[in-house]
Scaffold this motif. Structure first.
Motif, PDB file in Angstrom:
ATOM      1  N   ALA A  50       0.862  -1.184   0.000  1.00 27.56           N
ATOM      2  CA  ALA A  50       0.000   0.000   0.000  1.00 27.56           C
ATOM      3  C   ALA A  50       0.897   1.232   0.000  1.00 27.56           C
ATOM      4  CB  ALA A  50      -0.911  -0.003   1.228  1.00 27.56           C
ATOM      5  N   TYR A  51       0.626   2.150  -0.920  1.00 19.49           N
ATOM      6  CA  TYR A  51       1.478   3.337  -1.032  1.00 19.49           C
ATOM      7  C   TYR A  51       0.738   4.466  -1.737  1.00 19.49           C
ATOM      8  CZ  TYR A  51       2.222   1.532  -5.782  1.00 19.49           C
ATOM      9  OH  TYR A  51       2.036   1.063  -7.051  1.00 19.49           O
ATOM     10  N   PHE A  52       1.224   5.680  -1.493  1.00 22.75           N
ATOM     11  CA  PHE A  52       0.736   6.855  -2.206  1.00 22.75           C
ATOM     12  C   PHE A  52       1.747   7.233  -3.264  1.00 22.75           C
ATOM     13  CE2 PHE A  52      -1.274   8.051   2.043  1.00 22.75           C
ATOM     14  CZ  PHE A  52      -2.539   7.639   1.668  1.00 22.75           C
ATOM     15  N   THR A  53       1.263   7.547  -4.457  1.00 20.31           N
ATOM     16  CA  THR A  53       2.114   8.033  -5.534  1.00 20.31           C
ATOM     17  C   THR A  53       2.052   9.560  -5.562  1.00 20.31           C
ATOM     18  OG1 THR A  53       0.324   8.028  -7.140  1.00 20.31           O
ATOM     19  CG2 THR A  53       1.619   5.984  -6.930  1.00 20.31           C
ATOM     20  N   CYS A  54       2.865  10.161  -6.398  1.00 18.26           N
ATOM     21  CA  CYS A  54       2.827  11.619  -6.568  1.00 18.26           C
ATOM     22  C   CYS A  54       1.432  12.070  -6.999  1.00 18.26           C
ATOM     23  CB  CYS A  54       3.863  12.076  -7.588  1.00 18.26           C
ATOM     24  SG  CYS A  54       5.554  11.861  -7.037  1.00 18.26           S
ATOM     25  N   ALA A  55       0.811  11.308  -7.883  1.00 19.90           N
ATOM     26  CA  ALA A  55      -0.527  11.666  -8.368  1.00 19.90           C
ATOM     27  C   ALA A  55      -1.552  11.644  -7.241  1.00 19.90           C
ATOM     28  CB  ALA A  55      -0.955  10.713  -9.484  1.00 19.90           C
ATOM     29  N   GLN A  56      -1.388  10.748  -6.275  1.00 21.53           N
ATOM     30  CA  GLN A  56      -2.313  10.674  -5.142  1.00 21.53           C
ATOM     31  C   GLN A  56      -2.000  11.716  -4.081  1.00 21.53           C
ATOM     32  OE1 GLN A  56      -1.414   6.558  -4.544  1.00 21.53           O
ATOM     33  NE2 GLN A  56      -3.476   5.926  -5.141  1.00 21.53           N
ATOM     34  N   ASP A  57      -0.825  12.300  -4.118  1.00 19.50           N
ATOM     35  CA  ASP A  57      -0.370  13.353  -3.213  1.00 19.50           C
ATOM     36  C   ASP A  57      -0.559  12.982  -1.744  1.00 19.50           C
ATOM     37  OD1 ASP A  57       0.574  15.637  -2.025  1.00 19.50           O
ATOM     38  OD2 ASP A  57      -0.893  16.978  -2.921  1.00 19.50           O
ATOM     39  N   GLY A  58       0.421  12.278  -1.219  1.00 21.97           N
ATOM     40  CA  GLY A  58       0.395  11.851   0.169  1.00 21.97           C
ATOM     41  C   GLY A  58       0.228  12.983   1.166  1.00 21.97           C
ATOM     42  N   LEU A  59       0.566  14.203   0.779  1.00 18.99           N
ATOM     43  CA  LEU A  59       0.386  15.340   1.688  1.00 18.99           C
ATOM     44  C   LEU A  59      -1.090  15.652   1.912  1.00 18.99           C
ATOM     45  CD1 LEU A  59       3.199  17.745   0.433  1.00 18.99           C
ATOM     46  CD2 LEU A  59       3.152  16.446   2.580  1.00 18.99           C
ATOM     47  N   ARG A  60      -1.962  15.192   1.023  1.00 17.51           N
ATOM     48  CA  ARG A  60      -3.400  15.454   1.142  1.00 17.51           C
ATOM     49  C   ARG A  60      -4.185  14.258   1.685  1.00 17.51           C
ATOM     50  NH1 ARG A  60      -5.402  19.859  -1.790  1.00 17.51           N
ATOM     51  NH2 ARG A  60      -3.784  20.970  -2.927  1.00 17.51           N
ATOM     52  N   GLN A  61      -3.487  13.181   2.003  1.00 18.51           N
ATOM     53  CA  GLN A  61      -4.143  11.956   2.446  1.00 18.51           C
ATOM     54  C   GLN A  61      -3.992  11.764   3.956  1.00 18.51           C
ATOM     55  OE1 GLN A  61      -5.866  10.457   0.137  1.00 18.51           O
ATOM     56  NE2 GLN A  61      -4.956  11.636  -1.531  1.00 18.51           N
ATOM     57  N   ARG A  62      -4.844  10.912   4.505  1.00 16.38           N
ATOM     58  CA  ARG A  62      -4.744  10.511   5.914  1.00 16.38           C
ATOM     59  C   ARG A  62      -3.778   9.337   5.993  1.00 16.38           C
ATOM     60  NH1 ARG A  62      -4.412  10.294  10.874  1.00 16.38           N
ATOM     61  NH2 ARG A  62      -6.065   9.652  12.267  1.00 16.38           N
ATOM     62  N   TRP A  63      -2.843   9.390   6.921  1.00 15.60           N
ATOM     63  CA  TRP A  63      -1.872   8.307   7.110  1.00 15.60           C
ATOM     64  C   TRP A  63      -2.285   7.514   8.340  1.00 15.60           C
ATOM     65  CZ3 TRP A  63       3.500  11.177   6.747  1.00 15.60           C
ATOM     66  CH2 TRP A  63       3.584  11.839   5.516  1.00 15.60           C
ATOM     67  N   THR A  64      -2.252   6.199   8.232  1.00  9.76           N
ATOM     68  CA  THR A  64      -2.618   5.343   9.362  1.00  9.76           C
ATOM     69  C   THR A  64      -1.621   4.201   9.493  1.00  9.76           C
ATOM     70  OG1 THR A  64      -4.061   4.002   7.962  1.00  9.76           O
ATOM     71  CG2 THR A  64      -5.097   5.849   9.140  1.00  9.76           C
TER      72      THR A  64
END
Length: 179
Positions: free
Chosen positions: A46-60
């Motif tokens: 499970a990972y965030f890509t640049c397109a998904q922009d991890g800075l805008r996602q919730r991390w758990t």
């Protein structure tokens, strides 16, 4: 090219984590999510890509972070601290830039800082990094004290001591979760 640019600048900002360093940390933390990765360098299922922009996602869960080593590193470190305060365990591989505002304002509020012995060699790099590195751990239950626990850490000794697990266990959440 000036000496400053050669030591501190790079056209490339997404340096892949050395597998043996990741394996040592993964044994300890059992990562479930890679919060800033690409389809070719992700360390967890499970990972965030640049397109998904991890800075805008919730991390758990237990999160691995090797952020882009550019001007936006401060935003990644601030996000790691926020998510750590909201229940995630965030372990980041960072340049040990102790003189910068992002280090003094954010990293110094981490739970633990491990100053790596020696210079690491990123995947695909011709030589070791021209700067020292640190592993920084942001976690909700930071003990009450003046600052973080800071230790010198010889991760290579640990890498030689045990068999390695170089990837995360299969995650229950797919990368599409954040799309």
């Amino acid at each position: 090219m000036t000496l400053t640019r050669a030591l501190f600048g790079s056209a490339k900002t997404d340096w892949e984590t050395p597998p043996d360093l990741f394996a040592v940390l993964n044994r300890e933390f059992a990562f479930t999510f890679d919060v800033c990765a690409t389809p070719t360098n992700h360390k967890c299922a499970a990972y965030f890509t640049c397109a998904q922009d991890g800075l805008r996602q919730r991390w758990t869960g237990a999160c691995w972070m090797n952020p882009p080593y550019g001007r936006r590193i401060a935003a990644w470190v601030a996000k790691a601290r926020r998510e750590g305060r909201h229940g995630a365990t965030v372990v980041g591989l960072l340049p040990a830039r102790t003189d910068t505002a992002w280090w003094q304002d954010t990293v110094m509020r981490a739970r633990e800082i491990r100053l790596l012995r020696g210079r690491i060699k990123f995947v695909g790099a011709a030589s070791p990094a021209p700067f020292p590195s640190a592993v920084v751990i942001f976690k909700e239950n930071r003990p009450k004290r003046i600052g973080p626990r800071v230790v010198a850490w010889d991760w290579r000794r640990r890498a030689r001591a045990r068999p390695t697990r170089t990837s995360c266990p299969r995650a229950a959440v797919s990368p599409a979760r954040a799309a």
